[in-house]
Design a protein around this motif. Structure first.
Motif, PDB file in Angstrom:
ATOM      1  N   PHE A   5       0.815  -1.206   0.000  1.00 34.12           N
ATOM      2  CA  PHE A   5       0.000   0.000   0.000  1.00 34.12           C
ATOM      3  C   PHE A   5       0.853   1.262   0.000  1.00 34.12           C
ATOM      4  O   PHE A   5       0.329   2.350  -0.110  1.00 34.12           O
ATOM      5  CB  PHE A   5      -0.982  -0.027   1.174  1.00 34.12           C
ATOM      6  N   PRO A   8       2.937   3.478  -5.069  1.00 32.43           N
ATOM      7  CA  PRO A   8       1.926   4.330  -5.714  1.00 32.43           C
ATOM      8  C   PRO A   8       1.144   3.616  -6.813  1.00 32.43           C
ATOM      9  O   PRO A   8       0.125   4.125  -7.260  1.00 32.43           O
ATOM     10  CB  PRO A   8       2.740   5.505  -6.291  1.00 32.43           C
ATOM     11  N   PRO A  10      -1.603   1.498  -8.368  1.00 29.23           N
ATOM     12  CA  PRO A  10      -2.910   1.124  -7.824  1.00 29.23           C
ATOM     13  C   PRO A  10      -2.982  -0.362  -7.459  1.00 29.23           C
ATOM     14  O   PRO A  10      -2.346  -1.192  -8.102  1.00 29.23           O
ATOM     15  CB  PRO A  10      -3.882   1.436  -8.967  1.00 29.23           C
ATOM     16  N   ILE A  11      -3.755  -0.639  -6.414  1.00 28.08           N
ATOM     17  CA  ILE A  11      -3.840  -2.001  -5.906  1.00 28.08           C
ATOM     18  C   ILE A  11      -4.322  -2.987  -6.967  1.00 28.08           C
ATOM     19  O   ILE A  11      -3.819  -4.096  -7.070  1.00 28.08           O
ATOM     20  CB  ILE A  11      -4.780  -2.051  -4.675  1.00 28.08           C
ATOM     21  N   TYR A  12      -5.285  -2.559  -7.801  1.00 27.11           N
ATOM     22  CA  TYR A  12      -5.804  -3.530  -8.784  1.00 27.11           C
ATOM     23  C   TYR A  12      -4.718  -3.927  -9.776  1.00 27.11           C
ATOM     24  O   TYR A  12      -4.646  -5.091 -10.178  1.00 27.11           O
ATOM     25  CB  TYR A  12      -7.066  -3.003  -9.472  1.00 27.11           C
ATOM     26  N   LYS A  38     -15.716 -13.040  -5.244  1.00 31.47           N
ATOM     27  CA  LYS A  38     -16.065 -13.015  -3.832  1.00 31.47           C
ATOM     28  C   LYS A  38     -15.014 -13.753  -3.003  1.00 31.47           C
ATOM     29  O   LYS A  38     -14.579 -13.279  -1.951  1.00 31.47           O
ATOM     30  CB  LYS A  38     -17.448 -13.640  -3.632  1.00 31.47           C
ATOM     31  N   GLN A  42     -12.493 -12.135  -0.181  1.00 31.46           N
ATOM     32  CA  GLN A  42     -12.511 -12.658   1.170  1.00 31.46           C
ATOM     33  C   GLN A  42     -11.137 -13.164   1.607  1.00 31.46           C
ATOM     34  O   GLN A  42     -10.733 -12.972   2.749  1.00 31.46           O
ATOM     35  CB  GLN A  42     -13.517 -13.802   1.237  1.00 31.46           C
ATOM     36  N   MET A  43     -10.423 -13.791   0.664  1.00 32.39           N
ATOM     37  CA  MET A  43      -9.106 -14.334   0.991  1.00 32.39           C
ATOM     38  C   MET A  43      -8.168 -13.244   1.484  1.00 32.39           C
ATOM     39  O   MET A  43      -7.372 -13.449   2.380  1.00 32.39           O
ATOM     40  CB  MET A  43      -8.487 -14.986  -0.255  1.00 32.39           C
ATOM     41  N   ASN A  45      -9.142  -9.902   2.181  1.00 34.53           N
ATOM     42  CA  ASN A  45      -9.811  -8.748   2.790  1.00 34.53           C
ATOM     43  C   ASN A  45      -9.743  -7.509   1.906  1.00 34.53           C
ATOM     44  O   ASN A  45      -9.740  -6.386   2.395  1.00 34.53           O
ATOM     45  CB  ASN A  45      -9.213  -8.410   4.157  1.00 34.53           C
ATOM     46  N   ILE A  46      -9.657  -7.733   0.606  1.00 34.13           N
ATOM     47  CA  ILE A  46      -9.583  -6.617  -0.330  1.00 34.13           C
ATOM     48  C   ILE A  46     -10.997  -6.232  -0.751  1.00 34.13           C
ATOM     49  O   ILE A  46     -11.863  -7.077  -0.930  1.00 34.13           O
ATOM     50  CB  ILE A  46      -8.781  -7.018  -1.582  1.00 34.13           C
ATOM     51  N   ASN A  47     -11.167  -4.942  -0.899  1.00 32.15           N
ATOM     52  CA  ASN A  47     -12.429  -4.398  -1.365  1.00 32.15           C
ATOM     53  C   ASN A  47     -12.903  -5.090  -2.652  1.00 32.15           C
ATOM     54  O   ASN A  47     -12.164  -5.172  -3.615  1.00 32.15           O
ATOM     55  CB  ASN A  47     -12.172  -2.913  -1.622  1.00 32.15           C
ATOM     56  N   PRO A  48     -14.143  -5.588  -2.669  1.00 30.47           N
ATOM     57  CA  PRO A  48     -14.648  -6.298  -3.851  1.00 30.47           C
ATOM     58  C   PRO A  48     -14.607  -5.445  -5.125  1.00 30.47           C
ATOM     59  O   PRO A  48     -14.403  -5.985  -6.211  1.00 30.47           O
ATOM     60  CB  PRO A  48     -16.093  -6.633  -3.493  1.00 30.47           C
ATOM     61  N   ASN A  49     -14.782  -4.137  -4.998  1.00 28.85           N
ATOM     62  CA  ASN A  49     -14.707  -3.281  -6.192  1.00 28.85           C
ATOM     63  C   ASN A  49     -13.303  -3.296  -6.794  1.00 28.85           C
ATOM     64  O   ASN A  49     -13.138  -3.265  -8.012  1.00 28.85           O
ATOM     65  CB  ASN A  49     -15.075  -1.834  -5.845  1.00 28.85           C
ATOM     66  N   GLN A  52     -12.791  -6.594  -8.502  1.00 30.97           N
ATOM     67  CA  GLN A  52     -13.524  -6.588  -9.765  1.00 30.97           C
ATOM     68  C   GLN A  52     -12.729  -5.842 -10.847  1.00 30.97           C
ATOM     69  O   GLN A  52     -12.647  -6.286 -11.988  1.00 30.97           O
ATOM     70  CB  GLN A  52     -14.882  -5.921  -9.560  1.00 30.97           C
ATOM     71  N   ARG A  53     -12.133  -4.740 -10.436  1.00 27.48           N
ATOM     72  CA  ARG A  53     -11.350  -3.959 -11.379  1.00 27.48           C
ATOM     73  C   ARG A  53     -10.141  -4.754 -11.861  1.00 27.48           C
ATOM     74  O   ARG A  53      -9.801  -4.728 -13.046  1.00 27.48           O
ATOM     75  CB  ARG A  53     -10.883  -2.673 -10.698  1.00 27.48           C
TER      76      ARG A  53
END
Lengths: 125, 237
Positions: A5, A8, A10-12, A38, A42-43, A45-49, A52-53
């Motif tokens: 994190f 710089p 992006p995480i996706y 999903k 869950q594995m 704890n990353i934001n589902p959005n 998805q990206r």
């Protein structure tokens, strides 16, 4: 999986790169099913959005394909691995060269240092 | 403007909240897009709880306008919002099961199956009295109460405060896995930035009652070149 994190990038995109590295390292293979959105969220704890990206990006880059009702799979394309391997090797080499230039070291010396180091490592085996 | 079409679940303009001796919020203008998980960050007294209470309709702003899903606040708004308060609002003499049945009676949108599922994943024993639950288990129960409703807007005020790391991890996992992409918006205030960082789409930093920063987590990280946790250090230095 290592997401940084403080990076710089992006995480996706970090997630996409992680999948590529896993492929090149042979931890996953073309044709393998990868976790659903999903499950993936869950594995880690990353934001589902965000997940998805990442999945959309992998599909856009031709890394994966989604089969209706069956899930998401690494594309079963023999070219894929070769292509990825050379893509990632190029990126790594570019970073290396940038770093060396940053130290004020020019092409001829880079080549020499690299050759020396490689033969040294070969001997140490 | 047609608020519905704008895709914002929350629209605030010129929100001030003055308590007798204190200005809690000093001019908040804010639009929160639907379908996001939004982190509300800030030190104690920066206005996080006041802001969430205004969104929940529990207190009224001294001035300014609030729109939730394009509509002015009214009694119906509470049907669209699940709110987890910072305080302990559950009765100690009830068991966990009784608590859930009691709360279910208030809401048409209560999902009993979801509550059972969460009870199991969060390792809570339905027969235990609320009074006898540890702080971590009580926090899990509060979260079950908030997440068992089927509502477009979920407000969580400090869901991790005073909670052990394993409960925290469980709670974050439940929030992420219960989040219904596209249908729901979650606004969550917290001090535990590093643990919650992976779940945020957008992040708001509050300072002394106003919005200091508000952007997507990715944009903030790329602007500052570091994690939200480190941005926190810079913002509140």
């Amino acid at each position: 999986m290592q997401l940084n994190f403080n990076n710089p990038q992006p995480i996706y995109l970090q997630m996409v790169d992680e999948t590529k590295r896993a492929l090149v390292r042979g931890e996953i293979a073309p044709g393998d099913k990868i976790p659903s959105l999903k499950e993936r969220a869950q594995m880690s704890n990353i934001n589902p959005n965000t997940v998805q990206r990442a999945y959309q990006e992998m599909e856009r880059e031709g890394l994966t394909e989604t089969l209706r009702g069956q899930g998401t799979f690494i594309k079963n394309d023999p070219e894929l691995l070769l292509h990825l391997r050379s893509e990632m090797a190029h990126i790594a080499v570019k970073h290396f060269i940038e770093e060396m230039h940053g130290l004020g070291i020019e092409a001829a010396e880079i080549e020499r240092i690299l050759r020396d180091q490689l033969s040294k490592e070969k001997k140490e085996g | 403007m047609d608020m519905e079409a704008s895709g914002n679940i929350v629209e605030l303009s010129g929100i001030h909240k003055r308590y007798i001796l204190k200005h809690a919020l000093t001019g908040i203008d804010l639009e929160i897009k639907k379908g996001r998980i939004v982190g509300l960050l800030g030190p104690n007294g920066s206005g996080k709880s006041t802001l969430l209470k205004i969104l929940a309709g529990l207190i009224h702003p001294t001035s300014g306008t609030v729109r939730i899903d394009g509509r002015a606040p009214d009694a119906n708004r509470k049907k669209q919002i699940a709110y987890l308060p910072e305080i302990d609002h559950l009765y100690g003499w009830m068991t966990v099961d009784e608590t859930l049945r009691f709360i279910a009676g208030f809401y048409d949108d209560w999902q009993a199956d979801k509550a059972d599922e969460l009870l199991a994943t969060m390792n809570l024993d339905g027969r235990q009295k609320v009074r006898n639950l540890s702080k971590g288990l009580r926090a899990r129960l509060k979260l079950i109460v908030a997440l068992s409703r089927s509502v477009p807007l979920v407000l969580l005020d400090e869901p991790f405060s005073g909670i052990d790391p394993s409960s925290r991890a469980k709670i974050i996992r439940s929030i992420v896995s219960e989040f219904r992409t596209g249908e729901q918006t979650i606004i969550l205030s917290t001090h535990s930035v590093s643990e919650s960082e992976p779940m945020f789409d957008d992040v708001m930093f509050l300072q002394q009652g106003s919005v200091r920063l508000f952007d997507s987590a990715d944009n903030l990280r790329s602007d500052y070149g570091c994690s939200l946790e480190n941005i926190w250090e810079k913002v509140y230095a």
